[in-house]
Design a protein around this motif. Structure first.
Motif, PDB file in Angstrom:
ATOM      1  N   HIS A 211      71.520  82.618  16.001  1.00 29.01           N
ATOM      2  CA  HIS A 211      72.521  83.138  16.925  1.00 29.01           C
ATOM      3  C   HIS A 211      72.057  83.037  18.373  1.00 29.01           C
ATOM      4  O   HIS A 211      72.882  82.924  19.285  1.00 29.01           O
ATOM      5  CB  HIS A 211      72.842  84.598  16.576  1.00 29.01           C
ATOM      6  CG  HIS A 211      74.038  85.134  17.284  1.00 29.01           C
ATOM      7  ND1 HIS A 211      74.080  86.395  17.828  1.00 29.01           N
ATOM      8  CD2 HIS A 211      75.252  84.580  17.557  1.00 29.01           C
ATOM      9  CE1 HIS A 211      75.250  86.602  18.385  1.00 29.01           C
ATOM     10  NE2 HIS A 211      75.985  85.526  18.234  1.00 29.01           N
ATOM     11  N   GLY A 212      70.736  83.056  18.583  1.00 27.23           N
ATOM     12  CA  GLY A 212      70.223  82.886  19.932  1.00 27.23           C
ATOM     13  C   GLY A 212      70.630  81.563  20.539  1.00 27.23           C
ATOM     14  O   GLY A 212      70.868  81.456  21.746  1.00 27.23           O
ATOM     15  N   THR A 213      70.724  80.529  19.709  1.00 27.66           N
ATOM     16  CA  THR A 213      71.165  79.222  20.195  1.00 27.66           C
ATOM     17  C   THR A 213      72.637  79.264  20.591  1.00 27.66           C
ATOM     18  O   THR A 213      73.045  78.681  21.600  1.00 27.66           O
ATOM     19  CB  THR A 213      70.948  78.149  19.108  1.00 27.66           C
ATOM     20  OG1 THR A 213      69.601  78.214  18.637  1.00 27.66           O
ATOM     21  CG2 THR A 213      71.216  76.763  19.647  1.00 27.66           C
ATOM     22  N   PHE A 214      73.440  79.979  19.819  1.00 28.28           N
ATOM     23  CA  PHE A 214      74.849  80.160  20.177  1.00 28.28           C
ATOM     24  C   PHE A 214      74.973  80.900  21.502  1.00 28.28           C
ATOM     25  O   PHE A 214      75.808  80.543  22.346  1.00 28.28           O
ATOM     26  CB  PHE A 214      75.563  80.927  19.066  1.00 28.28           C
ATOM     27  CG  PHE A 214      77.019  81.206  19.344  1.00 28.28           C
ATOM     28  CD1 PHE A 214      77.982  80.239  19.112  1.00 28.28           C
ATOM     29  CD2 PHE A 214      77.419  82.437  19.850  1.00 28.28           C
ATOM     30  CE1 PHE A 214      79.332  80.491  19.379  1.00 28.28           C
ATOM     31  CE2 PHE A 214      78.753  82.702  20.124  1.00 28.28           C
ATOM     32  CZ  PHE A 214      79.714  81.720  19.882  1.00 28.28           C
ATOM     33  N   LEU A 215      74.125  81.914  21.715  1.00 29.16           N
ATOM     34  CA  LEU A 215      74.163  82.654  22.971  1.00 29.16           C
ATOM     35  C   LEU A 215      73.789  81.764  24.150  1.00 29.16           C
ATOM     36  O   LEU A 215      74.367  81.883  25.235  1.00 29.16           O
ATOM     37  CB  LEU A 215      73.216  83.857  22.893  1.00 29.16           C
ATOM     38  CG  LEU A 215      73.537  84.932  21.852  1.00 29.16           C
ATOM     39  CD1 LEU A 215      72.522  86.072  21.942  1.00 29.16           C
ATOM     40  CD2 LEU A 215      74.949  85.455  22.011  1.00 29.16           C
ATOM     41  N   VAL A 216      72.816  80.867  23.955  1.00 31.29           N
ATOM     42  CA  VAL A 216      72.445  79.923  25.018  1.00 31.29           C
ATOM     43  C   VAL A 216      73.654  79.075  25.410  1.00 31.29           C
ATOM     44  O   VAL A 216      73.923  78.843  26.603  1.00 31.29           O
ATOM     45  CB  VAL A 216      71.281  79.018  24.564  1.00 31.29           C
ATOM     46  CG1 VAL A 216      71.063  77.874  25.547  1.00 31.29           C
ATOM     47  CG2 VAL A 216      70.000  79.832  24.425  1.00 31.29           C
TER      48      VAL A 216
END
Length: 445
Positions: free
Chosen positions: A250-255
């Motif tokens: 999900h951190g990649t989605f937030l980026v």
């Protein structure tokens, strides 16, 4: 013989049961010094287990996990030490995750031992009566409602009401010109549970909601004022499944979301709150559950040491070390103001305590959760997940240097501190981690 006593205490359970019965001995007897004890060992430590990359890889259990948990339960299936599972997953209810782990590990696990990334949302009561948009996968509407949110809208509901907004996938575009058909209330806040399935759809509609201030029937506005409150769970850039290399989290989605918003508006995306590891709130809650287990078992000694076992430097290790820093400052008597500030900015005014429900615990975080009995939280890094160097590197003195040279994968809003991504111990797997902890605590069940 006095010098052997600490060693002998750990050998009570190794005595011959048949010989004890013949001798009329009640309790446990050491085969070396003959000392008899009627007391079971009472741990003064608790264990915080990450799940993905430590206990499982996707749906496949890691072999060392079952070995480790055979050491953590007695013949009645009771845990001999307090155990909490701290996961950044957020796509299901705690009870379902507890059932999954019980099946995988072969030991009974309750939902009160599970912390999901969305667990802290229970305390954000000021949003519970507002219309909130939720993004993620799994039963997101049920999860939100179990957390206390009363008026919830999903991305799919927005798509159905405003069919012209989702245009990336040509096969999902409306075949004929279509106008807005829905009568949804204006969105007042956005909650991101975890990585969704169709990123382009979620990215588009979340940006639409932010730029229209929750009214999708209108056009985008220039961001002259703060956008709607945005709360995000799970900041993992990467996580480990069955594949040989880490997968997007999900951190990649937030980026992606942060950079799209910045590219369109020229302004930074702001979060009302970031939850899940490495947030200190998650570890406060874990420590509270550890204490609760010790009290339930009527163990007299307070739990003073926590051990956090994980595979991700930027979440598991960073978070455990950050919480350890907080505990050390508290022991030194310098953290009262920090606790007060955290309580003022992250909790509600409620002072009642409720029993665990299907969703989460309803508890005043600023009260009991800000007053831990633990004085330390040590981090253990396993090599079965995101961090998986060669055996030689993991066991050599160069391991810490290798860790320090890693690119910072933490969230944009967390500053990089090399000390916070340096584990106290690097071990091969979770079974080795449990053995090391038992050794350091001189604990033998």
């Amino acid at each position: 013989m006095k010098g052997l006593l600490p060693f002998c205490r750990g050998l009570y359970t190794l005595s011959n049961p048949q010989a004890r019965r013949k001798a009329g001995v009640v309790g446990s007897q050491c085969g070396f010094c003959g000392t008899v004890s009627n007391r079971k060992p009472q741990p003064r430590f608790g264990l915080l287990f990450d799940i993905d990359g430590v206990l499982v890889r996707g749906r496949m259990p890691i072999p060392a996990a079952k070995k480790a948990f055979q050491k953590l339960v007695n013949s009645q299936g009771q845990f001999v030490v307090p155990v909490v599972f701290v996961t950044n997953a957020g796509n299901c209810l705690r009870q379902k995750k507890a059932d999954q782990m019980s099946h995988i590990l072969g030991v009974p696990i309750t939902m009160d031992q599970i912390i999901m990334s969305h667990s802290p949302l229970r305390m954000f009561k000021k949003y519970h009566d507002k219309c909130v948009l939720v993004s993620g996968q799994g039963p997101v509407l049920d999860i939100a409602k179990n957390l206390g949110f009363e008026n919830v809208v999903s991305i799919d509901m927005l798509r159905e009401s405003f069919p012209l907004l989702d245009m990336v996938d040509h096969n999902r575009r409306p075949k004929l010109p279509s106008a807005a058909v829905g009568h949804l209330p204006n969105v007042e806040a956005v909650i991101l549970f975890g990585e969704p399935i169709r990123w382009e759809t979620h990215l588009q509609l979340i940006v639409d909601v932010l730029l229209t201030h929750g009214n999708l029937s209108g056009a985008h506005h220039s961001p002259t004022r703060a956008h709607l409150p945005l709360l995000a769970c799970n900041m993992d850039l990467l996580w480990m499944a069955e594949a040989q290399s880490p997968r997007f989290g999900h951190g990649t989605f937030l980026v992606c979301l942060e950079n799209i918003y910045k590219k369109i508006t020229g302004r930074d995306l702001k979060y009302e709150a970031l939850m899940g590891k490495p947030s200190e709130l998650t570890y406060h809650f874990a420590e509270y559950l550890i204490r609760g287990q010790a009290i339930e078992r009527q163990w007299k000694h307070p739990v003073t040491s926590l051990y956090a076992i994980g595979d991700n430097l930027m979440t598991d290790i960073y978070g455990a070390n950050l919480y350890n820093r907080y505990l050390e400052e508290r022991v030194k008597g310098r953290s009262h103001k920090a606790v007060t500030k955290m309580a003022a900015t992250t909790t509600t005014t409620t002072t009642t305590t409720a029993s665990p429900q299907e969703g989460e615990l309803d508890h005043p975080w600023a009260g009991e959760l800000a007053l831990p009995s633990a004085t330390s939280c040590k981090s253990l890094l396993v090599c079965t997940g995101v961090y998986n160097p060669s055996t030689e590197a993991a066991s050599s003195s160069s391991a810490n240097q290798h860790i320090r040279e890693n690119v910072f994968h933490g969230h944009r809003d967390f500053r990089f501190d090399p000390e916070l991504v340096e584990p106290d111990h690097v071990v091969l797997d979770v079974n080795e981690a449990v053995d090391l902890i038992f050794h350091k605590e001189n604990f033998v069940p």
